[in-house]
Design an enzyme around this catalytic site. Structure first.
Site, PDB file in Angstrom:
ATOM      1  N   HIS A 117       0.809  -1.232   0.000  1.00 29.91           N
ATOM      2  CA  HIS A 117       0.000   0.000   0.000  1.00 29.91           C
ATOM      3  C   HIS A 117       0.841   1.280   0.000  1.00 29.91           C
ATOM      4  CE1 HIS A 117       0.783  -0.845   4.189  1.00 29.91           C
ATOM      5  NE2 HIS A 117      -0.209  -1.679   4.314  1.00 29.91           N
ATOM      6  N   ASP A 124      -6.088  -3.563   0.225  1.00 29.18           N
ATOM      7  CA  ASP A 124      -6.008  -3.313   1.668  1.00 29.18           C
ATOM      8  C   ASP A 124      -7.400  -3.113   2.255  1.00 29.18           C
ATOM      9  OD1 ASP A 124      -4.792  -3.210   4.112  1.00 29.18           O
ATOM     10  OD2 ASP A 124      -4.176  -1.115   3.951  1.00 29.18           O
TER      11      ASP A 124
END
Ligand code: DOR
Ligand code: ZN
Length: 341
Positions: A177, A246
């Site tokens: 991420h 995520d």
């Protein structure tokens, strides 16, 4: 300029970073991932963490009992107790990745490693990293230093990440991420560093997080310049840049707590349509296949399923994301131009 496309079809879409939790919550969220994705990499920071190959296999079975056909790629949690033998045993059971959480960096990171105990660059873990490199296990990094101010945590961790990549040229490292231009530059500079990018970091900046706790996640969204770098990177067709949502569900009762609300954005129900909208706006839907599938299939050596059997079709069909879900859906009350067919 209207860049609308009527539909896109993505072969074997992959979400290479998702949190599914356990028990009831898992059951209520896992189908949202399965609707959009053929293959997922599941994070091991469950309340009872996934520490061994056996844990990972049990977890995979728990997941697939609700979603037969979903291709689950497993990761184990790197703790101070993780040994080369444990890594070797996990690899034998089919585990493909090891997730590194600096302790205290985010939700359920309490089993993670304390950065200050590791030396530079994390040399206490050398034997584990050597074994991983030999066995081709991938190191998934939550690349943040929790001991510095929020907006600097990722950039401050990058120095160690690059030192690690230099010392272990055969170890494949994923900066999970990514939220900064600096992280993207690191991926361009090191051939053994990959990155995942989420859908929400393509549309949020820090300004959107302040005042809306549903936009709060770790790492926190950064500046407009950082967001532009992430957009360019995700649409560039780069072989080491891949999608990982995520998606991190928390029940509303906990997420809405005035104090100590957990970090995490539940994006699984909207991530794929949102991505299609973003890519379409820039006229780059031709690069979706690379970002949402091909890069992942290459890195994780995912078995290619017969053409057509796992494709997802996303069509132009404006809708408003509901605001009454539990866990709360990302992008609630906002319009999306695309929907799963
Ligand atoms: O915001 C986050 N939530 N970031 C993480 O790294 C973990 C995740 C979670 O598990 O809720
Ligand atoms: Zn995560």
């Amino acid at each position: 300029m209207d860049n609308r496309v009527e539909f896109v079809e993505i072969e074997q879409p992959c979400d290479m970073h998702v949190h599914l939790r356990e028990g009831e919550l898992l059951r209520s969220v896992v189908r949202d991932s399965a609707r959009s994705f053929d293959t997922i990499l599941v994070m091991p920071n469950t309340r009872r963490p996934i520490l061994t190959g056996k844990d990972a296999e049990d977890y995979r079975l728990e997941i697939t009992q609700w979603t037969p056909g979903l291709n689950v790629v497993s990761a184990i949690y790197l703790t101070p107790e993780t040994t080369p033998d444990l890594i070797e045993a996990a690899a034998k059971t089919g585990v493909k990745a090891v997730k590194f959480y600096p302790r205290g960096a985010t939700t359920n990171s309490g089993h993670g490693v304390r950065l200050e105990t590791l030396g530079d660059p994390w040399s206490a873990l050398e034997p584990v990293f050597d074994t991983m490199a030999q066995l081709d296990l991938i190191l998934c990094l939550h690349a943040e230093d929790p001991d510095v101010p929020l907006l600097e945590r990722e950039t401050r961790a990058l120095k160690t990440v690059t030192a690690l990549a230099t010392r272990h040229p055969r170890l494949r490292i994923v900066i999970e991420h990514a939220t900064t231009r600096a992280a993207i530059e690191v991926v361009h500079g090191w051939s053994n560093i990959w990155t995942t990018i989420t859908a929400h970091h393509l549309v949020l900046t820090t300004n959107d997080v302040v005042g809306n706790h549903h936009h709060l996640c770790m790492p926190v969204a950064k500046s407009e310049d950082d967001r532009r770098a992430l957009l360019d990177a995700s649409m560039s067709g780069h072989p080491r840049i891949l999608f990982g949502s995520d998606s991190a569900p928390h029940l509303n009762a906990t997420k809405n707590r005035a104090q100590g609300a957990p970090f995490g954005i539940y994006s699984a129900p909207v991530a794929l349509p949102l991505l299609v909208g973003v890519f379409a706006a820039y006229g780059r839907t031709d690069h979706l296949q690379q970002f949402v599938s091909d890069a992942a299939r290459e890195l994780y050596d995912i078995e290619r399923r017969p053409r057509g059997t796992t494709a997802r079709r996303v069509v132009y069909k404006p809708w408003t994301v509901p605001n009454d879900q539990d866990p709360h859906w990302f992008w609630a009350d906002r319009r999306l131009d695309y929907a799963l067919a």
